[in-house]
Each structure stands twice: as structure tokens, then as C-alpha cells.
Write a protein that holds these residues in place. Structure first.
Motif, PDB file in Angstrom:
ATOM      1  N   LEU A 196      -6.574  12.433  -9.203  1.00 62.81           N
ATOM      2  CA  LEU A 196      -7.164  11.375  -8.388  1.00 62.81           C
ATOM      3  C   LEU A 196      -6.404  10.060  -8.497  1.00 62.81           C
ATOM      4  N   ALA A 197      -5.679   9.867  -9.580  1.00 64.82           N
ATOM      5  CA  ALA A 197      -5.083   8.561  -9.851  1.00 64.82           C
ATOM      6  C   ALA A 197      -4.065   8.161  -8.789  1.00 64.82           C
ATOM      7  N   ALA A 198      -3.121   9.060  -8.479  1.00 65.27           N
ATOM      8  CA  ALA A 198      -2.044   8.701  -7.539  1.00 65.27           C
ATOM      9  C   ALA A 198      -2.585   8.363  -6.149  1.00 65.27           C
ATOM     10  N   PRO A 199      -3.438   9.202  -5.532  1.00 67.72           N
ATOM     11  CA  PRO A 199      -3.973   8.826  -4.216  1.00 67.72           C
ATOM     12  C   PRO A 199      -4.785   7.529  -4.250  1.00 67.72           C
ATOM     13  N   ALA A 200      -5.536   7.310  -5.335  1.00 68.84           N
ATOM     14  CA  ALA A 200      -6.353   6.100  -5.426  1.00 68.84           C
ATOM     15  C   ALA A 200      -5.473   4.852  -5.483  1.00 68.84           C
ATOM     16  N   VAL A 201      -4.410   4.904  -6.279  1.00 72.45           N
ATOM     17  CA  VAL A 201      -3.519   3.752  -6.409  1.00 72.45           C
ATOM     18  C   VAL A 201      -2.795   3.478  -5.088  1.00 72.45           C
ATOM     19  N   VAL A 202      -2.256   4.534  -4.466  1.00 76.05           N
ATOM     20  CA  VAL A 202      -1.526   4.359  -3.209  1.00 76.05           C
ATOM     21  C   VAL A 202      -2.446   3.836  -2.117  1.00 76.05           C
ATOM     22  N   LEU A 203      -3.660   4.377  -2.031  1.00 72.08           N
ATOM     23  CA  LEU A 203      -4.612   3.907  -1.026  1.00 72.08           C
ATOM     24  C   LEU A 203      -4.947   2.438  -1.239  1.00 72.08           C
ATOM     25  N   ALA A 204      -5.183   2.045  -2.485  1.00 71.42           N
ATOM     26  CA  ALA A 204      -5.522   0.653  -2.778  1.00 71.42           C
ATOM     27  C   ALA A 204      -4.375  -0.283  -2.416  1.00 71.42           C
ATOM     28  N   GLY A 231       4.656 -16.111  15.764  1.00 67.84           N
ATOM     29  CA  GLY A 231       5.351 -16.140  14.487  1.00 67.84           C
ATOM     30  C   GLY A 231       5.385 -14.824  13.738  1.00 67.84           C
ATOM     31  N   VAL A 232       5.036 -13.726  14.401  1.00 65.80           N
ATOM     32  CA  VAL A 232       5.026 -12.417  13.753  1.00 65.80           C
ATOM     33  C   VAL A 232       6.399 -11.775  13.900  1.00 65.80           C
ATOM     34  N   SER A 233       6.963 -11.317  12.792  1.00 72.65           N
ATOM     35  CA  SER A 233       8.218 -10.562  12.834  1.00 72.65           C
ATOM     36  C   SER A 233       7.868  -9.112  13.147  1.00 72.65           C
ATOM     37  N   VAL A 234       7.867  -8.773  14.419  1.00 70.00           N
ATOM     38  CA  VAL A 234       7.314  -7.504  14.878  1.00 70.00           C
ATOM     39  C   VAL A 234       8.050  -6.312  14.281  1.00 70.00           C
ATOM     40  N   GLN A 235       9.383  -6.323  14.334  1.00 73.81           N
ATOM     41  CA  GLN A 235      10.144  -5.174  13.852  1.00 73.81           C
ATOM     42  C   GLN A 235      10.004  -5.002  12.342  1.00 73.81           C
ATOM     43  N   ARG A 236       9.994  -6.096  11.607  1.00 64.47           N
ATOM     44  CA  ARG A 236       9.805  -6.000  10.161  1.00 64.47           C
ATOM     45  C   ARG A 236       8.413  -5.479   9.830  1.00 64.47           C
ATOM     46  N   LEU A 237       7.408  -5.956  10.573  1.00 66.55           N
ATOM     47  CA  LEU A 237       6.045  -5.493  10.347  1.00 66.55           C
ATOM     48  C   LEU A 237       5.930  -4.003  10.637  1.00 66.55           C
ATOM     49  N   ARG A 238       6.514  -3.564  11.758  1.00 68.49           N
ATOM     50  CA  ARG A 238       6.467  -2.140  12.111  1.00 68.49           C
ATOM     51  C   ARG A 238       7.149  -1.284  11.043  1.00 68.49           C
ATOM     52  N   GLY A 239       8.340  -1.679  10.647  1.00 69.26           N
ATOM     53  CA  GLY A 239       9.076  -0.893   9.665  1.00 69.26           C
ATOM     54  C   GLY A 239       8.342  -0.790   8.344  1.00 69.26           C
ATOM     55  N   GLY A 240       7.820  -1.923   7.850  1.00 62.87           N
ATOM     56  CA  GLY A 240       7.110  -1.911   6.575  1.00 62.87           C
ATOM     57  C   GLY A 240       5.853  -1.075   6.592  1.00 62.87           C
ATOM     58  N   LEU A 241       5.075  -1.190   7.658  1.00 64.24           N
ATOM     59  CA  LEU A 241       3.832  -0.440   7.733  1.00 64.24           C
ATOM     60  C   LEU A 241       4.075   1.045   7.979  1.00 64.24           C
ATOM     61  N   LEU A 242       5.143   1.400   8.684  1.00 69.52           N
ATOM     62  CA  LEU A 242       5.463   2.816   8.872  1.00 69.52           C
ATOM     63  C   LEU A 242       5.855   3.463   7.541  1.00 69.52           C
ATOM     64  N   VAL A 243       6.606   2.748   6.717  1.00 71.38           N
ATOM     65  CA  VAL A 243       6.944   3.272   5.390  1.00 71.38           C
ATOM     66  C   VAL A 243       5.679   3.410   4.539  1.00 71.38           C
ATOM     67  N   ALA A 244       4.787   2.427   4.634  1.00 73.03           N
ATOM     68  CA  ALA A 244       3.544   2.474   3.865  1.00 73.03           C
ATOM     69  C   ALA A 244       2.679   3.664   4.292  1.00 73.03           C
ATOM     70  N   THR A 245       2.590   3.915   5.592  1.00 71.21           N
ATOM     71  CA  THR A 245       1.797   5.056   6.061  1.00 71.21           C
ATOM     72  C   THR A 245       2.456   6.377   5.669  1.00 71.21           C
ATOM     73  N   ALA A 246       3.779   6.423   5.620  1.00 75.61           N
ATOM     74  CA  ALA A 246       4.458   7.642   5.162  1.00 75.61           C
ATOM     75  C   ALA A 246       4.135   7.919   3.703  1.00 75.61           C
ATOM     76  N   LEU A 247       4.178   6.866   2.869  1.00 76.16           N
ATOM     77  CA  LEU A 247       3.819   7.015   1.463  1.00 76.16           C
ATOM     78  C   LEU A 247       2.379   7.493   1.324  1.00 76.16           C
ATOM     79  N   LEU A 248       1.470   6.896   2.071  1.00 73.88           N
ATOM     80  CA  LEU A 248       0.058   7.255   1.997  1.00 73.88           C
ATOM     81  C   LEU A 248      -0.163   8.684   2.471  1.00 73.88           C
ATOM     82  N   THR A 249       0.419   9.042   3.605  1.00 75.71           N
ATOM     83  CA  THR A 249       0.234  10.389   4.154  1.00 75.71           C
ATOM     84  C   THR A 249       0.842  11.444   3.239  1.00 75.71           C
ATOM     85  N   GLY A 250       2.055  11.202   2.757  1.00 74.13           N
ATOM     86  CA  GLY A 250       2.689  12.164   1.870  1.00 74.13           C
ATOM     87  C   GLY A 250       1.897  12.391   0.597  1.00 74.13           C
ATOM     88  N   THR A 251       1.350  11.325   0.036  1.00 73.50           N
ATOM     89  CA  THR A 251       0.553  11.447  -1.188  1.00 73.50           C
ATOM     90  C   THR A 251      -0.695  12.280  -0.944  1.00 73.50           C
TER      91      THR A 251
END
Length: 339
Positions: A196-204, A231-251
């Protein structure tokens, strides 16, 4: 508050449901007894060893994992729909879950040596990251990510990864086929407390990251140009959140297998319940997704007992008709389905 209360009730009911008879009140006492040392009911014999093991070692870990997996998939779906501005975006449609499945199935079928000695969880995350990177590269157009190309690339690559998984399944030994199919359809039956630890930490971590970007995600709803002007850096926001969702989904896929429709349906339901403001919608999606999958897991192990139904079957049976019904309702516009 309502979602939180329903989750507590579901945890107690699920922890007490099974071949060993345990009431919700006894389940609560067992859980509290393990969290708080020297509680009298844990020492006076009112709770048997069999009841204690059934709740703490088997039922509670799986319901907690269902909560984490459902919340994580709903969060991933919510972020993807916002980032690509498409109400159909979710880990399955973008091929992320299929990529994670390829990594995990490689370990099940061919062993960890074929992926450099990685564990099943690490291989699943690697597959999700490869899928996300490939979709990201194919979706780039003139230096920017095209939401339409992102969906099309995700569908195409998802089909490719599914074909690879199918080939590995039909060419492996017969004893591996059931394990592969059960994994691909999703299950939390063999989960332990240590997992449970890894999914809980990644989700948080991903949830906190997303909440800090709540205003930026709201700005994306108005389009890339409007978000950039704010003032939103759209491409940076997209790239960062896509990596975050990949980490979350893979876990999540690495421990719970392939579970569909949670990331697609729950965000639309939450938009109806709390509106489109991501500062309210993100925590609501995590709670609602966790509740949905916890209830699905309860049905999975009781509706056809002693046979257990894979979670992916139940989520599809419930999610697909509900999603079609939601599209027909007048409130579909509020859910973002009339774009």
C-alpha cells in the motif's frame, strides 16, 4: 464530507464481509485494536484469531488498495481531460495503461531478466512512461502538443501495446495465461499491507502537485491562448502533468492490474456534483473514484462467491451504461460531454 462518510462505511462493511463472519462493529474494533496498542477487546478473547486475520491481513488491505487505485485512476483521468481539453481522455484511451500492461506481462511471461531485472511494479511503470513519451512525441505539432493528435496517437499506440500483450499471452505456457488475463482485467485480491505504501505516496504527491496547479488547470478550460495570456506556461504544464499521470498510472497498474472506465466516468460525475473548478473537483474525484472501486471490489468477491470476478469486468458493466445514460441527460453539458 458525504463521500468521506460513505468511504468509512464501505471500508467497515467490506472488512466484515466474507466467509468468516465479522460484523462492521467488530471490524472497526479490530482495525482500532491494531492501530492503538493494548485495547481490551483484543486481549479478552472477544475477537477470535481467525476474525483478526480475516480483517487485518486479507480484507482491509484489498479495500484500501481499491480506494487508492480508484482514487488514482480518477485523478489521472481528471488531469488528462483537463490537460488535453478532451472529455474522452483517460489512461486507457491514451494508451498509458496498455503500456504499463506490456511491461508487467513481460515480467510474468518471460521473467524479470528480459527487462533488466526490474520488478513487476518497476516494469509496469517503465511501460507507462514509454507509452506516455511515445504519445507525447507523436502528438507534437510545430513544437506544441495538439490535443486531437494526442488522442489519436494514444488510441493507435494503445492498440499496438494491446496487440503485443495478446501475442505474449497466446505464446506463453498455459499456466501463465490465467495469471496474465486476471492481471489485465484487474484485481486487488492478493494485495498485502506492504504494497500500500508506494501507491499511497505517489497518489498523495500527484494530488498535491495537481492542487498547486488548480488555477492553471482552470485557465486551460478557456483554451491555450487564454491560459497563456494569464501567465500559464501551457507546454510545461502539459509535460509535467503527463509525466505525473504516467507515474500514477504505472504504479497503480503494477499492483491492481488493468482497470478501465474509472478515469473516464468519475471526472464527469464530479463535474456535475461540485462543478468544474479543479480546486474542488480534484479531491472530489479522488474520493469518488476510491468509493466506486471499493464498492466494485465488494461486489467482485460477493456477487458470484466463491468465484471472484475481475474488477475490470465490473467497472465496464457499470461504467459503460452509466456513461451512455449520462450523455443523454440534460446535464451532460455540465459534465463536459457536449464539447
Amino acid at each position: 464530507m458525504i463521500l468521506g462518510l460513505l468511504i468509512v462505511v464501505t471500508v467497515l462493511v467490506s472488512s466484515g464481509t466474507g466467509p468468516v463472519d465479522v460484523s462492521p462493529s467488530e471490524a472497526l474494533r479490530i482495525i482500532v485494536g491494531h492501530l492503538v496498542p493494548n485495547m481490551p477487546w483484543m486481549l479478552d478473547g472477544s475477537i477470535t484469531l481467525l476474525q483478526d486475520q480475516a480483517v487485518w491481513q486479507f480484507r482491509l488491505p484489498r479495500v484500501l488498495m481499491a480506494l487508492l487505485a480508484g482514487g488514482g485512476l480518477a485523478l489521472a483521468g481528471t488531469l488528462m481531460q483537463a490537460v488535453v481539453r478532451n472529455p474522452l481522455a483517460e489512461p486507457y484511451i491514451l494508451g498509458v495503461s496498455a503500456g504499463a500492461g506490456v511491461g508487467a506481462v513481460l515480467v510474468i511471461v518471460l521473467g524479470s531478466a528480459v527487462v533488466g531485472g526490474l520488478t513487476l511494479q518497476a516494469a509496469a511503470f517503465g511501460g507507462a512512461l514509454v507509452a506516455t513519451t511515445a504519445v507525447y512525441l507523436f502528438a507534437r505539432q510545430r513544437g506544441a502538443i495538439s490535443p486531437t493528435r494526442l488522442i489519436l496517437a494514444g488510441v493507435a499506440l494503445g492498440s499496438l501495446f494491446s496487440a503485443i500483450t495478446s501475442y505474449l499471452t497466446i505464446t506463453t505456457d498455459a499456466q501463465n495465461v490465467f495469471s496474465v488475463l486476471f492481471f489485465l482485467l484487474g484485481s486487488v485480491s492478493a494485495v498485502t499491507m506492504n504494497q500500500l505504501a508506494a501507491p499511497a505516496v505517489v497518489l498523495a504527491v500527484v494530488l498535491l502537485l495537481a492542487l498547486t496547479q488548480g488555477r492553471s488547470l482552470n485557465a486551460l478550460l478557456m483554451g491555450d491562448e487564454a491560459a497563456t495570456s494569464l501567465g500559464v506556461s501551457v507546454q510545461r504544464l502539459r509535460g509535467g502533468l503527463l509525466v505525473a499521470t504516467a507515474l500514477l498510472t504505472g504504479t497503480i497498474v503494477s499492483v491492481a492490474g488493468g482497470i478501465g472506465f474509472v478515469g473516464l466516468v468519475i471526472p464527469h460525475v464530479c463535474r456535475i456534483l461540485v462543478g468544474s473548478d479543479h480546486r474542488r473537483m480534484l479531491p472530489a474525484a479522488v474520493l469518488a473514484g476510491g468509493l466506486f472501486l471499493a464498492l466494485a471490489d465488494l461486489l467482485a468477491r460477493t456477487v458470484a462467491a466463491p468465484t471472484e470476478i475481475p474488477l475490470g469486468i465490473l467497472t465496464a458493466l457499470v461504467g459503460a451504461p452509466f456513461f451512455l445514460w449520462l450523455m443523454r441527460r440534460k446535464r451532460a453539458g455540465r459534465a463536459g460531454l457536449n464539447r
